[in-house]
Design a protein around this motif. Sequence first.
Motif, short mmCIF file in Angstrom:
data_model
loop_
_atom_site.label_atom_id
_atom_site.label_comp_id
_atom_site.label_asym_id
_atom_site.label_seq_id
_atom_site.Cartn_x
_atom_site.Cartn_y
_atom_site.Cartn_z
N PHE A 120 -5.27 -26.14 11.24
CA PHE A 120 -4.87 -24.96 11.99
C PHE A 120 -3.56 -25.14 12.75
CE2 PHE A 120 -9.53 -24.65 11.71
CZ PHE A 120 -9.65 -23.40 11.12
N SER A 121 -3.24 -26.40 13.14
CA SER A 121 -2.09 -26.68 13.99
C SER A 121 -2.25 -25.94 15.32
CB SER A 121 -0.79 -26.28 13.28
OG SER A 121 0.32 -26.68 14.06
N VAL A 122 -1.13 -25.59 15.95
CA VAL A 122 -1.17 -24.84 17.22
C VAL A 122 -0.27 -23.60 17.08
CG1 VAL A 122 -1.65 -26.86 18.66
CG2 VAL A 122 0.72 -26.23 18.17
N SER A 123 -0.48 -22.67 17.94
CA SER A 123 0.29 -21.41 17.84
C SER A 123 1.78 -21.63 18.10
CB SER A 123 -0.28 -20.38 18.82
OG SER A 123 -0.24 -20.89 20.15
N SER A 124 2.08 -22.47 19.12
CA SER A 124 3.48 -22.75 19.47
C SER A 124 3.55 -24.10 20.16
CB SER A 124 4.02 -21.66 20.40
OG SER A 124 5.28 -22.01 20.91
N TYR A 125 4.44 -24.96 19.70
CA TYR A 125 4.57 -26.29 20.30
C TYR A 125 5.07 -26.19 21.74
CZ TYR A 125 4.12 -28.00 15.50
OH TYR A 125 3.67 -28.27 14.25
N LYS A 126 6.01 -25.34 21.97
CA LYS A 126 6.57 -25.23 23.32
C LYS A 126 5.56 -24.64 24.30
CE LYS A 126 11.42 -24.88 21.96
NZ LYS A 126 12.68 -24.07 22.03
N ASP A 127 4.76 -23.69 23.83
CA ASP A 127 3.78 -23.06 24.72
C ASP A 127 2.57 -23.96 24.97
OD1 ASP A 127 5.39 -20.85 24.86
OD2 ASP A 127 4.32 -19.75 23.27
N CYS A 128 2.17 -24.72 23.97
CA CYS A 128 0.99 -25.59 24.11
C CYS A 128 1.32 -26.90 24.83
CB CYS A 128 0.40 -25.90 22.73
SG CYS A 128 -0.39 -24.49 21.95
N PHE A 129 2.60 -27.32 24.79
CA PHE A 129 2.99 -28.58 25.42
C PHE A 129 4.20 -28.35 26.33
CE2 PHE A 129 1.54 -29.50 21.01
CZ PHE A 129 0.27 -30.00 21.34
N PRO A 130 3.97 -27.66 27.48
CA PRO A 130 5.11 -27.25 28.31
C PRO A 130 5.36 -28.12 29.53
CG PRO A 130 3.18 -26.00 28.93
CD PRO A 130 2.73 -26.99 27.90
N ASP A 131 4.60 -29.23 29.68
CA ASP A 131 4.62 -29.99 30.94
C ASP A 131 5.98 -30.64 31.15
OD1 ASP A 131 1.87 -29.38 31.41
OD2 ASP A 131 1.33 -30.94 29.97
N SER A 132 6.65 -30.23 32.20
CA SER A 132 8.02 -30.69 32.47
C SER A 132 8.03 -32.13 32.95
CB SER A 132 8.67 -29.79 33.53
OG SER A 132 7.98 -29.90 34.76
N ASN A 133 9.23 -32.69 33.02
CA ASN A 133 9.39 -34.06 33.50
C ASN A 133 8.98 -34.18 34.97
OD1 ASN A 133 10.61 -36.85 32.96
ND2 ASN A 133 11.72 -36.22 34.80
N ALA A 134 9.22 -33.14 35.76
CA ALA A 134 8.84 -33.17 37.17
C ALA A 134 7.33 -33.26 37.34
CB ALA A 134 9.38 -31.92 37.88
#
Length: 304
Positions: A120-134
Amino acid sequence: MKVTKKRFLIGFAVITLLLAMVRLFFPSVAGERHTEEQTALADSLLTQQKDSVITIVLAQADSVSAIAAFPQSEVEESQPEVEEKQQETIAAPVPVSVSASASRSVFFNPDGTLAKHPIFSVSSYKDCFPDSNAVQLSAASKLGVNPVSNRMDAEKRKNELVYVGGNPFFYVEPLKQSIPYLVPRAAILLQDIGRNFMDSLQIKQIPLHKIRVTSVLRTKEDVDKLRKRNQNATENSCHLYGTTFDISYTKYVTVRDPAGPQRREVQNDTLKYVLSEVLRDLRVQNRCYIKYEVKQACFHITVR
């Protein structure tokens, strides 16, 4: 006549007196007679029991003869329903033994055939993995070690750090700007990612591959060297605390069997889809923070 009766009474009295004396001095005489009476009573009861048994056997024989006189169809109809239920209970486990175990397993279908799970993968890589460096830096500073100065300093931190250079579930590529050490919490997370990834490949019937770790613990010396090459590199990196590592989503290591047949090739995108599913599940479980890095082509991960 009177004299004879008188003599009889005197003789009876004498005999009674003698018997009383015998009983007084030899009490066992009376006991033996009591035992004989008990034996006679027991024999009588035994005879009665034998007669009762014979009567019961004869009655059962008569009932069997009466049943035998019935037609066969009537005898079969008179069988208790309990026997039928017992036969059903005994016969039931035979076909259920395989299918029941298969239905409880994610690797097999209810009919026992090997199950193939879709990708299935994920809908969006950026939306599912958005945790910033901060966000990751805040967690790293709380759960990690004090920044390591150089490799000599790292050797002295073995009571705080775990070596992750060799593991059957992932591959750490030759490192130039980091060293293969993590805090125990992060080391467990990395192993779980590698193991879950291989489990997912197997259940989806994809040839086994290992994830490829591209960056682990960086010393202050490593960060300074990296900043000389890349001015955009941050000075206060999450990699300084031993809580963070990078996993490539474009490079993998194929698990080969030297004695087995030639393996078919697997596209990197397919492996990336499966890896994203694994990482998403662990992130939903609040095990880690993840940032999808486009330029470095990796998942930037910090343990929680």
